[in-house]
Design a protein around this motif. Sequence first.
Motif, PDB file in Angstrom:
ATOM      1  N   CYS A 131       0.855  -1.196   0.000  1.00 53.94           N
ATOM      2  CA  CYS A 131       0.000   0.000   0.000  1.00 53.94           C
ATOM      3  C   CYS A 131       0.885   1.238   0.000  1.00 53.94           C
ATOM      4  O   CYS A 131       2.007   1.216   0.505  1.00 53.94           O
TER       5      CYS A 131
ATOM      6  N   THR B 109       0.687   3.625   1.837  1.00 56.95           N
ATOM      7  CA  THR B 109       0.973   3.992   3.229  1.00 56.95           C
ATOM      8  C   THR B 109       2.294   3.374   3.697  1.00 56.95           C
ATOM      9  O   THR B 109       3.011   3.969   4.503  1.00 56.95           O
TER      10      THR B 109
ATOM     11  N   HIS C 116       0.270  -4.123   5.901  1.00 61.25           N
ATOM     12  CA  HIS C 116      -0.960  -4.057   6.692  1.00 61.25           C
ATOM     13  C   HIS C 116      -2.214  -4.475   5.918  1.00 61.25           C
ATOM     14  O   HIS C 116      -3.316  -4.247   6.390  1.00 61.25           O
ATOM     15  N   GLU C 117      -2.061  -5.065   4.724  1.00 60.30           N
ATOM     16  CA  GLU C 117      -3.264  -5.498   3.972  1.00 60.30           C
ATOM     17  C   GLU C 117      -3.188  -7.006   3.845  1.00 60.30           C
ATOM     18  O   GLU C 117      -2.951  -7.540   2.767  1.00 60.30           O
TER      19      GLU C 117
ATOM     20  N   CYS D 215      -7.771  -2.559   4.015  1.00 61.41           N
ATOM     21  CA  CYS D 215      -7.273  -1.189   3.878  1.00 61.41           C
ATOM     22  C   CYS D 215      -7.915  -0.452   2.707  1.00 61.41           C
ATOM     23  O   CYS D 215      -8.845   0.304   2.867  1.00 61.41           O
TER      24      CYS D 215
HETATM   25 ZN   LIG Z   1      -3.090   0.534   3.194  1.00 65.56          ZN
END
Ligand SMILES: [Zn+2]
Length: 224
Positions: A42, A44, A63-64, A162
């Motif tokens: 991502c 992010t 985080h995904e 996400c």
């Molecule tokens: Zn993300």
Amino acid sequence: MVHKVKAVVAKEKNAPVSIETILVPEPGPGEALVDILTCGVCHTDLHYKQGGIGDDFPYLLGHEATGTVSAIGEGVTEISVGDRVILNWRAVCGQCRACAKGQPKYCFNTHNATQKMTLEDGTELSPALGIGAFAEKTLVAAGQCTKVDEDADPAAVGLLGCGVMAGIGAAINTGDVQRGESVAVIGCGGVGIAAIAGAKLAGATTIIAVDIDDNKIEMAKQLG
Ligand SMILES: [Zn+2]
Ligand SMILES: [Zn+2]
């Protein structure tokens, strides 16, 4: 027992990320250990690496994710070992005023795992968005796990944690799109196409996708 696993870590601002051995503790009360199957990349994660989100290096990125619960701590009842799960950023408390009103999205007391994952020298890691899933195993609060169908493609369902949630939420919650309305979505990357799908789900009749990339416009058409 502490688990030694490989993980992608951003050690300092703007430095290339590296694959490191990290130490992941057994889950304590209210925590879960998750064996990661897939994890999306991502924007992010790039923000974290560039220092755009904070200065709490080293960051454990990712985080995904989709994974399988491999251990649970004391008092965890909502998930079991072997469950296929996706991971969300924070667990809600289930007890505060917002949670009691059935609005956990406004929970006053969200949380992540209490114990820290570390580098081999003991340096504490900051998991990206409280998850840190560019790793063979990660430690989260059990409430960060959402059970999913085992037949679903792990690489696809992980994105629900996400980009898909960000886009669909923008259309349905923030934008409050109503049946019959027309909606324009400017920028049709991962979040944008999810916003298009959200607008479609909400019943928008005209959805205008704006992007400079023809491939993204093609994808946008497929999603609504
Ligand atoms: Zn993300
Ligand atoms: Zn709450």
